[in-house]
Every structure is written in C-alpha cells, then in structure tokens.
Design an enzyme around this catalytic site. Structure first.
Site, PDB file in Angstrom:
ATOM      1  N   GLN A  39       0.603  -1.188   0.053  1.00  0.00           N
ATOM      2  CA  GLN A  39       0.035   0.030  -0.059  1.00  0.00           C
ATOM      3  C   GLN A  39       0.966   1.308   0.143  1.00  0.00           C
ATOM      4  O   GLN A  39       0.533   2.074  -0.734  1.00  0.00           O
ATOM      5  CB  GLN A  39      -0.846  -0.135   1.220  1.00  0.00           C
ATOM      6  CG  GLN A  39      -1.890   1.071   1.258  1.00  0.00           C
ATOM      7  CD  GLN A  39      -2.933   1.308   2.589  1.00  0.00           C
ATOM      8  OE1 GLN A  39      -2.431   0.362   3.507  1.00  0.00           O
ATOM      9  NE2 GLN A  39      -3.792   1.745   2.568  1.00  0.00           N
ATOM     10  N   HIS A  83       1.151   3.900  -3.433  1.00  0.00           N
ATOM     11  CA  HIS A  83       0.468   5.186  -3.321  1.00  0.00           C
ATOM     12  C   HIS A  83       1.701   5.989  -3.692  1.00  0.00           C
ATOM     13  O   HIS A  83       0.938   7.495  -3.407  1.00  0.00           O
ATOM     14  CB  HIS A  83       0.013   5.210  -1.863  1.00  0.00           C
ATOM     15  CG  HIS A  83      -1.459   4.772  -1.870  1.00  0.00           C
ATOM     16  ND1 HIS A  83      -1.515   3.312  -2.016  1.00  0.00           N
ATOM     17  CD2 HIS A  83      -2.727   4.936  -1.487  1.00  0.00           C
ATOM     18  CE1 HIS A  83      -2.791   2.806  -1.848  1.00  0.00           C
ATOM     19  NE2 HIS A  83      -3.475   3.976  -1.690  1.00  0.00           N
ATOM     20  N   LEU A 139      -6.194  -3.006 -10.848  1.00  0.00           N
ATOM     21  CA  LEU A 139      -5.765  -4.283 -10.733  1.00  0.00           C
ATOM     22  C   LEU A 139      -5.134  -4.364  -9.068  1.00  0.00           C
ATOM     23  O   LEU A 139      -5.147  -5.425  -8.409  1.00  0.00           O
ATOM     24  CB  LEU A 139      -4.925  -4.461 -11.520  1.00  0.00           C
ATOM     25  CG  LEU A 139      -3.814  -5.807 -11.496  1.00  0.00           C
ATOM     26  CD1 LEU A 139      -3.266  -6.199 -12.958  1.00  0.00           C
ATOM     27  CD2 LEU A 139      -2.531  -5.212 -10.535  1.00  0.00           C
ATOM     28  N   TYR A 140      -4.602  -3.219  -8.661  1.00  0.00           N
ATOM     29  CA  TYR A 140      -3.937  -3.060  -7.339  1.00  0.00           C
ATOM     30  C   TYR A 140      -4.788  -2.913  -6.014  1.00  0.00           C
ATOM     31  O   TYR A 140      -4.214  -2.845  -4.939  1.00  0.00           O
ATOM     32  CB  TYR A 140      -2.681  -2.096  -7.372  1.00  0.00           C
ATOM     33  CG  TYR A 140      -1.496  -2.773  -6.871  1.00  0.00           C
ATOM     34  CD1 TYR A 140      -1.068  -2.924  -5.636  1.00  0.00           C
ATOM     35  CD2 TYR A 140      -0.340  -2.950  -7.877  1.00  0.00           C
ATOM     36  CE1 TYR A 140      -0.068  -3.454  -5.148  1.00  0.00           C
ATOM     37  CE2 TYR A 140       0.696  -3.349  -7.290  1.00  0.00           C
ATOM     38  CZ  TYR A 140       0.925  -3.838  -6.086  1.00  0.00           C
ATOM     39  OH  TYR A 140       2.037  -4.259  -5.575  1.00  0.00           O
ATOM     40  N   HIS A 148      -7.483  -4.850  -1.319  1.00  0.00           N
ATOM     41  CA  HIS A 148      -7.844  -4.672   0.039  1.00  0.00           C
ATOM     42  C   HIS A 148      -8.201  -6.085   0.667  1.00  0.00           C
ATOM     43  O   HIS A 148      -8.233  -6.057   1.914  1.00  0.00           O
ATOM     44  CB  HIS A 148      -9.297  -3.692  -0.116  1.00  0.00           C
ATOM     45  CG  HIS A 148      -8.806  -2.242  -0.420  1.00  0.00           C
ATOM     46  ND1 HIS A 148      -8.700  -1.905  -1.861  1.00  0.00           N
ATOM     47  CD2 HIS A 148      -8.531  -1.171   0.220  1.00  0.00           C
ATOM     48  CE1 HIS A 148      -8.358  -0.768  -1.921  1.00  0.00           C
ATOM     49  NE2 HIS A 148      -8.187  -0.219  -0.601  1.00  0.00           N
ATOM     50  N   GLY A 161      -0.466  -8.042 -13.437  1.00  0.00           N
ATOM     51  CA  GLY A 161       0.244  -7.459 -12.543  1.00  0.00           C
ATOM     52  C   GLY A 161       1.928  -7.194 -12.822  1.00  0.00           C
ATOM     53  O   GLY A 161       2.508  -6.339 -12.977  1.00  0.00           O
ATOM     54  N   SER A 184       4.255  -4.363 -12.935  1.00  0.00           N
ATOM     55  CA  SER A 184       5.395  -4.058 -12.030  1.00  0.00           C
ATOM     56  C   SER A 184       6.737  -3.996 -12.330  1.00  0.00           C
ATOM     57  O   SER A 184       7.457  -2.999 -12.032  1.00  0.00           O
ATOM     58  CB  SER A 184       4.892  -5.175 -10.995  1.00  0.00           C
ATOM     59  OG  SER A 184       5.585  -5.011  -9.849  1.00  0.00           O
TER      60      SER A 184
HETATM   61  C1  HEM Z   1      -7.507  -0.591   6.309  1.00  0.00           C
HETATM   62  C2  HEM Z   1      -6.891  -0.570   5.295  1.00  0.00           C
HETATM   63  C3  HEM Z   1      -7.514   0.327   4.036  1.00  0.00           C
HETATM   64  C4  HEM Z   1      -7.955   1.361   4.146  1.00  0.00           C
HETATM   65  C5  HEM Z   1      -9.123   1.937   5.235  1.00  0.00           C
HETATM   66  C6  HEM Z   1      -8.295   1.776   2.647  1.00  0.00           C
HETATM   67  C7  HEM Z   1      -8.984   2.980   2.125  1.00  0.00           C
HETATM   68  C8  HEM Z   1      -8.909   3.312   0.707  1.00  0.00           C
HETATM   69  C9  HEM Z   1      -9.634   4.348   0.503  1.00  0.00           C
HETATM   70  C10 HEM Z   1     -10.729   5.085   1.249  1.00  0.00           C
HETATM   71  C11 HEM Z   1      -9.503   4.779  -0.940  1.00  0.00           C
HETATM   72  C12 HEM Z   1      -9.853   5.646  -1.803  1.00  0.00           C
HETATM   73  C13 HEM Z   1     -10.877   5.290  -2.516  1.00  0.00           C
HETATM   74  C14 HEM Z   1     -11.607   6.357  -3.379  1.00  0.00           C
HETATM   75  O1  HEM Z   1     -11.021   7.492  -3.469  1.00  0.00           O
HETATM   76  O2  HEM Z   1     -12.514   5.933  -4.097  1.00  0.00           O
HETATM   77  C15 HEM Z   1      -8.237   3.758  -1.055  1.00  0.00           C
HETATM   78  C16 HEM Z   1      -7.711   3.708  -2.421  1.00  0.00           C
HETATM   79  C17 HEM Z   1      -6.582   2.533  -2.933  1.00  0.00           C
HETATM   80  N1  HEM Z   1      -6.287   1.634  -2.198  1.00  0.00           N
HETATM   81 FE1  HEM Z   1      -6.760   1.248  -0.116  1.00  0.00          FE
HETATM   82  N2  HEM Z   1      -7.088   1.113   2.010  1.00  0.00           N
HETATM   83  C18 HEM Z   1      -6.778   0.229   2.808  1.00  0.00           C
HETATM   84  C19 HEM Z   1      -5.683  -0.698   2.434  1.00  0.00           C
HETATM   85  C20 HEM Z   1      -5.335  -0.992   1.125  1.00  0.00           C
HETATM   86  C21 HEM Z   1      -3.834  -1.932   0.813  1.00  0.00           C
HETATM   87  C22 HEM Z   1      -3.622  -2.772   1.664  1.00  0.00           C
HETATM   88  C23 HEM Z   1      -4.058  -1.731  -0.464  1.00  0.00           C
HETATM   89  C24 HEM Z   1      -2.625  -2.716  -1.148  1.00  0.00           C
HETATM   90  C25 HEM Z   1      -2.104  -2.354  -2.009  1.00  0.00           C
HETATM   91  C26 HEM Z   1      -4.557  -0.570  -0.906  1.00  0.00           C
HETATM   92  C27 HEM Z   1      -4.567  -0.306  -2.295  1.00  0.00           C
HETATM   93  C28 HEM Z   1      -5.358   0.833  -2.649  1.00  0.00           C
HETATM   94  C29 HEM Z   1      -5.211   1.533  -4.135  1.00  0.00           C
HETATM   95  C30 HEM Z   1      -4.400   1.090  -5.366  1.00  0.00           C
HETATM   96  C31 HEM Z   1      -6.268   2.589  -4.175  1.00  0.00           C
HETATM   97  C32 HEM Z   1      -6.252   3.602  -5.219  1.00  0.00           C
HETATM   98  C33 HEM Z   1      -5.566   4.842  -5.010  1.00  0.00           C
HETATM   99  C34 HEM Z   1      -5.723   6.029  -5.867  1.00  0.00           C
HETATM  100  O3  HEM Z   1      -6.087   5.767  -6.996  1.00  0.00           O
HETATM  101  O4  HEM Z   1      -5.553   7.057  -5.482  1.00  0.00           O
HETATM  102  N3  HEM Z   1      -5.324  -0.198   0.191  1.00  0.00           N
HETATM  103  N4  HEM Z   1      -8.141   2.729  -0.042  1.00  0.00           N
END
Ligand code: HEM
Ligand SMILES: *[C@@H]1O[C@H](CO)[C@@H](O)[C@H](O)[C@H]1NC(C)=O
Ligand SMILES: *[C@@H]1O[C@H](CO)[C@@H](O)[C@H](O)[C@H]1NC(C)=O
Ligand SMILES: *[C@@H]1O[C@H](CO)[C@@H](O)[C@H](O)[C@H]1NC(C)=O
Ligand SMILES: *[C@@H]1O[C@H](CO)[C@@H](O)[C@H](O)[C@H]1NC(C)=O
Length: 590
Positions: A202, A206, A377-378, A381, A519, A523
C-alpha cells in the site's frame, strides 16, 4: 386551387424529406460501431470506416487477414514452441534440481533477461491511449495528468455497456460487492503473506496511484508516473522544501521518547488528510498526504525518513564538501533504488535478481506511465485482517484508523514484529474484503464503468492469455458462476476488477493466473523503466561513489528496519515458520 396543390406538393415534399432525415438519423444510431465487436485479434487495432465498416491494422502483430487472425509463418513456429503460462508457472515452481543447475550457469542471467523483457514488453511504451482518447495523438502522449490505458475505452455507441455481449444493464456495484466480495470468514493467504507485506504494498503503490478527483477521465496527481519516492518527499517542489531540514540533505524530524519520527504539521506545514478532530501537534507531516490513515503507513514513513537521514550522514562523511542540495538529491536516488529492490523481493517469490545491467544489451525504453488498469488491479483490500494484534493487544478498526498515537505508543520495533507475524488475507477467490473497505471496492467498479474499461476477456487477450469461455471456467466453481452468469449474461461482458477478484486461485496461492500475468508486466516495467536503471545512471558516481553503490547493491528489508531501530525485531514479508522462537538478532548479522 393552384396555390393549394402547390402548397400540398411542397408540404408533402417537406414531410417526405423530413421523414427521410429522421430515418437516416434512426439508422445512424441503430448501426452499432463495428469496433464494439472487438473484431481485431492478436493486438490488431480497430478503425471504424463509414458507418458500419471497420479495418484491422495488423502491422507488426505477426498476423494478417481481415481480423488479424492468420499467423505469418514465423508466428506459427513460435506459437508451436511457446509453452502456456501455466506450464511455465509449473516449471518455475517445480524441478528444484533443474533450477539448481540453471542457477549456477550463464542460463540464469539469460533467463532473467528473458523474463524481464518478455513481461515488460507487454506494456506499450511509449504510452498510447488514455481515458479521453481511444486513438493515438499528441495530447494523449504528452498530457501526463492522465493515467494512460492499455486498451482504449469501450466505444460510446455500443448496443450493450461492454460492447455487444451481455445484458443491457450491468449489475448494481453494491450488490456485486455484497454477494461476491464481502468477507464472511477471514481467509488467510495460504502463501503466508503478512501485514508487513500488505502495508509495504500500500505504501509503495501510493506514490504513483494518486487519483485526482474521480471525475471519470482518469487523472492522477502522481506526475512522476513511477517510483519517484514522491510519497516520502512530496509530489511538488513546494512540499519537498517544506519537508526538508535544508541542512546536511536531511528531512525534518521530531524526537519522541528518544526516537526519531516524522515532524508534526506545525513544524512542516504541508497539507495532510486527517479528520478535523486530530490536534495539529499529533498530525504527522509526510510526503503522501493520506499516510496518516494507518499506523502501518506512518510506520513505513518513519523507516524511510530514518533511512534517508542515515544515508545523508554516510554521504556527508565521505563528501564533506557537498552542500545540503547534493546530499539530499543523492540520498533520494539511493532511497528510490532501495524501494525498487525491496519491492522486487516482495513481488516475486522466485529468487530473481534485481540487476539493471541485465537489460543493457537489449532494447529497452527507460520510461514509464501509470495505467488505469494497473490502479484497478492493485486494489488488494482483501489483505486487510479483521483486527490488529499488537504486542498482545487486539485493536479494532475504529481504534486503528487515523490513530497517530499507535505508532509512538508501541514504537517501530513492536509494530514491525506485529505486522510481520500477523497473516494477511487471501486476495483472490472472492468474499474476503472487510466491511470497513467494502465501499472502496464499490468505488472501483463504479469508476471502471465511468472510464468504460473493456471486458476482462479483452484484457486476457491483450496479455496473451486465452479468454475464458464460461463463468465456471473463470471461478472454478458452480455457485458464484451461476449467479454471475445471470447478472452479466455473458462471460465476454464480465468486468475487469470483479473478474480478478473472483478468478480461481492457483493451488495454495494468493491469487489467480490473471493477477500475476497482468500485474507482473506493469510492475517490472515500472521498476526497470526507471531512468536510474539505465546505463547512463546505473554507476557508482550517481550514488555518491562506491560507498553509495554498496548501499544500493546490498539493500534488504531487514537492513531497512534494523539499521534504523534500537533492537532488531522479526522482520519479513512472510509469517514466521511454526517453530519460530522469538529472539532479537544482533545487528552484526546484517
Ligand atoms: C484498512 C486499510 C485500508 C483502508 C481503510 C483503505 C482505504 C482506501 C480508500 C478510502 C481509498 C480511496 C477510494 C476512493 O478514492 O474512491 C483507497 C484507495 C486505494 N487503496 Fe486502499 N485502503 C486500505 C488498504 C489498502 C491496501 C493494503 C492496499 C494494497 C495495495 C490498498 C490499495 C489501494 C489502491 C491501489 C487505491 C487507489 C488509490 C488511488 O487511485 O488514489 N489499500 N483505499
Ligand atoms: C471478422 O470479425 C467479424 C466480427 O466479429 C466477423 O463477422 C467476420 O466473419 C470475421 N472475419 C473473418 C474473416 O473471420
Ligand atoms: C543460486 O545461487 C546463488 C549463488 O550463486 C545462491 O545464493 C542462491 O541461493 C541460489 N538460488 C537458488 C534458487 O538456488
Ligand atoms: C491536460 O488535460 C486536461 C483536460 O483536458 C486539461 O485541463 C489540462 O490543462 C491539461 N494539462 C496540460 C499540462 O496540458
Ligand atoms: C489510539 O491508540 C492508543 C494506543 O493503542 C489507545 O490507547 C487509544 O485509545 C487509541 N485512540 C482512539 C481514539 O481510539
């Protein structure tokens, strides 16, 4: 009389021509864009002609014919010799004796080079489409505020949302998430992945997944389009300067309980996303504005900050004449390579070598553009557990999210030990997303429709995989596939992200074939496409001489942690073996 007949005549002519006009109009909207059928195979490009004609551009595909389906002679030979991805996967994970031999010969480097180039070459470079342009043009190439796209959007005027196949209405995203993605019982990853890996993934991704207002055009704030360590140093120069100490190349920091942590936003005035209830002195100032969200993210932010400042000290000792700027810039390059290196370790369980020199003899484009499909793909969650076990305590999500005192309360060592020990969830196979993040999964599906992502099977083809012929073949079971069949109507209308989540996993694996085969190219292209890996950059002087190059070439996850902590906890991307007994190892082992 005459006037009347004259009027009548003209009225009828008018009406006639009007109806003719409308008929024509109706006809235009009735004729589907022939590219909605995705007629061009083997990477051929569909171009619409007139109303109902199309042409496939088969240039350099190795195929010819109306739909690029007839293989040229050499393509035939190549296809005959090429083993399928599953056969390759089988060979790679069996025959230890064979690998033992290969590993000791020149074949190892040859094979590594093959893996790298074959995979990376699946990613178009220079980049091609984006979510606004389904044809090549200069704006699509040069405007880097867009994510790029591997496949162009589904044409606007198709009979069904996914082209020509499937139901005329796609299933409700909420329903999809509840039925197929939401966790019933926590299913740990059978490969033994832990939370240390989950938070690394994560944290790492990011820096380049930073979607900018989800408005349907696929914009990003991560203009570095790759591993630029913008999540450590900020994604603008202003932010970077605010985070820097501007002395000895270092980043600002604060000392709490004798330990070094990122500064608060009072000392480094950058915008961070915290709830308004978090007092400012508790808001940590970090390169990535959302990293206050989870203690796992601020833990990594702390490690990288300490590592950066540690490298600065080493460089300054070797180069007493260097000013702040050069110390900072050179340390940043070193940090970027360590990130690359550690990510490389984590992504592939094979003992692959991170060695940029492998590619020096082949044609390779040292550039990268992040794709919308890679972002979709990434969304891993399902990795997230039901709650967090730290130092004998069980912490629920409400106490974990945006709680800045967890990091300082336990300290980096105990968090590393906790996250390295606790299992992460299996990503593939469905029904393993915690309710806390179910809305995110819904958002991915909604976004993919706004962006008009092509059907999963079209992506299978793009990545040289056989399209699935049924839902049962995709999921490998009965129940879900029946329900999916009903909801989607046709396997060729199945969507990208749900398919990745629901595809049958490989035996004992974290996810299925497509996640790996799609992926890995993104990557590897992202890691090796970094300019630092080019022959021009990859030499000791870039990293401050032999000392810096040595740091780069001997990087490891354990060093990242244990050279920056008081004691060395269990640290790994895998859970400890069952017979593991906790003992802190002395630093001299590193
Ligand atoms: C409890 C842990 C986590 C929470 C609360 C969380 C929450 C979120 C939230 C709120 C978003 C934004 C969604 C949106 O804008 O519509 C997001 C995006 C994303 N999350 Fe998570 N996430 C968690 C863990 C993870 C993990 C472990 C990964 C693994 C790689 C991950 C990958 C992503 C990706 C790739 C995005 C898209 C980001 C972007 O395009 O800006 N997340 N997540
Ligand atoms: C090419 O594809 C179109 C649309 O899928 C199909 O109707 C046509 O028969 C194909 N042509 C050949 C030569 O296979
Ligand atoms: C390959 O050989 C190197 C030494 O040349 C060794 O360190 C490594 O563990 C070997 N890897 C495998 C998979 O056997
Ligand atoms: C990129 O495209 C968007 C949308 O058309 C536009 O608003 C923006 O100004 C463009 N950016 C650059 C740098 O040209
Ligand atoms: C934050 O974490 C600390 C340490 O585990 C705990 O004592 C505190 O109650 C948590 N705060 C909130 C608001 O949950």
């Amino acid at each position: 009389m005459e006037v009347l007949s004259f009027l009548l005549k003209w009225t009828s002519i008018l009406l006639l021509s009007l109806s003719w006009c409308f008929a024509e109009e109706g006809q235009i909207s009735n004729i589907a864009n022939p590219c909605c059928y995705y007629p061009c195979q083997n990477q051929g490009i569909c171009v619409r002609y007139g109303l109902d004609k199309y042409e496939c551009d088969c240039t350099r595909t190795g195929y010819y014919g109306e739909n690029c389906t007839t293989p040229e002679f050499w393509t035939q030979v190549y296809r005959f010799l090429k083993p399928s991805p599953d056969v390759i996967h089988y060979i790679l994970t069996h025959f230890d004796w064979l690998w033992d031999i290969i590993n000791r010969t020149f074949l190892r480097d040859w094979l590594m080079r093959k893996v790298l180039t074959v995979r990376a070459n699946l990613i178009p470079s220079p980049p091609t489409y984006n979510s606004r342009y389904d044809y090549l043009n200069w704006e699509a190439y040069s405007n880097i505020t867009y994510y790029t796209r591997i496949l162009p959007p589904v044409p606007q005027d198709c009979p069904t949302p996914m082209g020509t196949k499937g139901n005329t209405k796609l299933p409700d995203p909420k329903l999809l998430v509840e039925k197929f993605l939401l966790r019933r019982n926590f299913r740990p990853d059978p490969q033994g992945t832990n939370l240390m890996f989950a938070f690394f993934a994560q944290h790492f991704t990011h820096q380049f997944f930073k979607t900018h207002n989800r408005v349907g055009l696929g914009f990003t704030k991560g203009l570095g389009h790759g591993v630029d360590a913008g999540h450590i140093y900020g994604d603008t120069l202003d932010r970077q300067l605010e985070l820097r100490l501007l002395k000895d190349g270092k980043l600002k920091y604060q000392v709490l309980k004798g330990e070094i942590y990122p500064p608060s936003v009072l000392d480094a005035q950058v915008k961070m996303s915290y709830p308004p209830t978090t007092p400012e002195h508790q808001q940590l100032a970090i390169g990535q504005e959302v990293f206050g969200l989870l203690p796992g993210l601020s833990m990594y932010a702390t490690l990288w900050l300490r590592e950066h400042n540690r490298v600065c000290d080493i460089l300054k000792q070797a180069h007493p004449t260097w000013e702040d700027e050069q110390l900072f810039q050179t340390s940043r390059l070193i940090i970027i390579v360590i990130e690359d290196y550690v990510q490389h370790l984590s992504g592939y369980r094979l003992k692959l070598r991170f060695d940029p020199t492998l590619l020096f003899t082949s044609h390779f484009q040292y550039q990268n553009r992040i794709a919308v499909e890679f972002n979709q793909l990434y969304h891993w969650h399902p990795l997230m557990p039901n709650s967090f076990n730290i130092d004998g305590e069980n912490i629920e999500y409400p106490q974990f999210i945006f709680n800045t005192s967890i990091l300082t309360h336990y300290g980096v060592e105990k968090l590393v030990e906790a996250f390295s020990t606790q299992p992460a969830g299996q990503i593939g196979g469905g029904n393993n997303i915690h309710p806390v993040v179910s809305r995110v999964a819904e958002g991915v599906i909604v976004e993919s429709r706004e962006l008009r992502l092509q059907p999963f099977n079209e992506y299978r083809k793009k990545f040289n995989l056989k399209p699935y012929s049924s839902f049962a073949e995709l999921t490998g079971e009965e129940k879900m596939s029946k329900e999916l069949e009903e909801l989607y109507g046709h396997i060729d209308a199945m969507e990208f992200y749900p398919a990745l989540m629901l595809e049958k996993t490989r035996p004992g694996a974290i996810f299925g074939q497509s996640m790996v085969e799609m992926g890995a190219p993104f990557s590897l292209k992202g890691l090796m496409g970094n300019p630092i890996c080019s022959p021009e950059y990859w030499k000791p002087s870039t990293f401050g001489g032999r000392i810096g190059f040595e740091i780069v070439n001997s990087a490891s996850l354990k060093k990242l942690v244990c050279l920056n902590t008081k004691w060395c906890p269990y640290v790994s991307f895998h859970r400890p073996p069952a017979d593991y007994k906790q003992q802190s190892s002395p630093h001299s082992e590193l």
